[in-house]
Design a protein around this motif. Sequence first.
Motif, short mmCIF file in Angstrom:
data_model
loop_
_atom_site.label_atom_id
_atom_site.label_comp_id
_atom_site.label_asym_id
_atom_site.label_seq_id
_atom_site.Cartn_x
_atom_site.Cartn_y
_atom_site.Cartn_z
N SER A 71 -86.01 41.80 -86.25
CA SER A 71 -86.15 43.28 -84.48
C SER A 71 -86.88 42.03 -83.17
N ALA A 72 -88.17 41.53 -83.51
CA ALA A 72 -88.82 40.66 -82.71
C ALA A 72 -88.33 39.57 -82.48
N ALA A 73 -88.12 38.75 -83.02
CA ALA A 73 -86.78 37.70 -82.88
C ALA A 73 -85.24 38.01 -83.17
N ILE A 74 -85.42 38.82 -82.38
CA ILE A 74 -84.03 39.15 -81.82
C ILE A 74 -84.08 39.30 -80.65
N MET A 75 -84.79 40.27 -80.39
CA MET A 75 -84.79 40.54 -79.17
C MET A 75 -86.01 39.22 -78.38
N TYR A 76 -87.14 38.19 -78.80
CA TYR A 76 -87.33 37.53 -77.88
C TYR A 76 -86.54 36.07 -77.48
N VAL A 77 -85.79 36.11 -78.44
CA VAL A 77 -84.50 34.79 -78.70
C VAL A 77 -84.07 35.30 -77.88
N SER A 78 -82.79 36.43 -77.76
CA SER A 78 -82.14 37.41 -76.47
C SER A 78 -82.88 37.01 -74.87
#
Length: 509
Positions: A71-78
């Motif tokens: 979930s953190a990766a999804i937020m940060y790459v967005s």
Amino acid sequence: MLSARKPVAARLRRLGALMAAGALSAATLQAVTPAPASAAGPADHVNYWNGVLLQTFRETNDIGPGPLARSAAIMYVSMYDAANSVLCAQRAVDCLGQPYTLKVGSGGDFNTALDYAAHDALTGVFGPLGFNFDDELATAQTDIPASAQQAAGQSIGQQTAAATLQRRANDHAGDLMTYTPDSEVGAWQPATPTGPVVTPNWGNVTPFVMSSGSQFRPAAPADADTYAEVLASDEYTAQFNEVKAYGAWNSTVRTPDQTKAAFFWANDVNGTYKPPGQLLQHTQIIADGQQVPATVKVKLFAQVATGLADASILAWDRKFLGSVDLWRPDMGIHRAGEDGNADTEPDGDWQPLSIDRQGRRFSPPFPAYVSGHATFAYTWAHVMEHWFGRDNITYTGTTDDPNASGPRTFTSFSAAADENAHSRLWLGVHWHFDADNVLNPGNELGEYVVDNTMYYNRSDTELLYLHKTGVTNRNECDNTGRQLSNEHRWEFYRCVHSNNRTVYDLYVR
């Protein structure tokens, strides 16, 4: 300021049904309730959304570190793609690097793009669990007036979040996860026939950067192919006696500082920001201490977060999909009379230092080998060292663990990672090789992440990055150029005198 959340009725959801919608599975869900808007929006929108993310981690119960890291990766790459789109629209030299998924061609308000990217990404992942981030978005946007730039930023953030969520929609995080334990002595067993077992197939999730979960798979424990070979090895014997002495709740050889370190890094229980959250918080502390501006800090977080997400896949590939799903120390010590090793003495009363909020001694519900904490730590440390161009940066980190005694100071990223990794032995939940054998794979993953995603901008010709009017000190120009290289924004730089010989110009390529 975060909205207050309070629990709603518990709902049991099948992991597959939620993950397929880009969400996470939890036994106890939280709902957002309105909170008064603050007088002003955040000064740093990257830090603000990091705080929202970590608070969400605290309020999700019984979720494994893999889904949280995802979930953190999804937020940060967005957020990275949104920030990169805005900066690239200003001028080519301002691009943060290659897009992860999408670069929107138009410009817009930078902070608004970040806000909507984070909001929509978190909603896509946590919304089906009863979370609502509208109040957090309203707070973030408090002092940003409506304008064409604001509307354009909103559109950019929405587009990049949608593209990221679509890219992850079929990444196998939503697959139904089942587990049948091995029957051999030495194999990890869940506490009951029905579990809990946390994300046993997480090693099959599509990585964010790696080619597969097995790309950096560590060797088997003690380089053995079977449980019997592991348990008979001199390496296992030494480590059995080590953790039996140092990891016991009533140990007489563990030092007070080792006890403090064990709890500082634990964060295994509900109500904490969990292991991925702790490293994200430490990233923020270090970035702020090094005065990294929000415009580029979002890239640091994106590289750290994708590294942590892939570290969870690497660790769970080895835990569940290798030849040996090794038992935890408490099980191994209790059942040592069955292991065929004359040098391991059983102790049915032995308990680890690890303790939950109800006062129960416990081990996490998945096999020991390899340590997820260690895999996270070594990957994180390597990404951080690459970003800052050196390892020896001193910082003071925090913890959420209810048994911890306060912050701890570290003189380097590698020192923090080593303590994190080996704290699991002092906590009594891991063998020594669970940490040591993932050092090189973690470092290799960290290097692979920074070399293979959100990498350097490309230009066939040199571009003028900065004109330093009145600056005659070459070091200032070189420092800026080196920083651009450390941040993976531009691979090469050159400092040259302008015609009047009183200023330096910085060119990049």
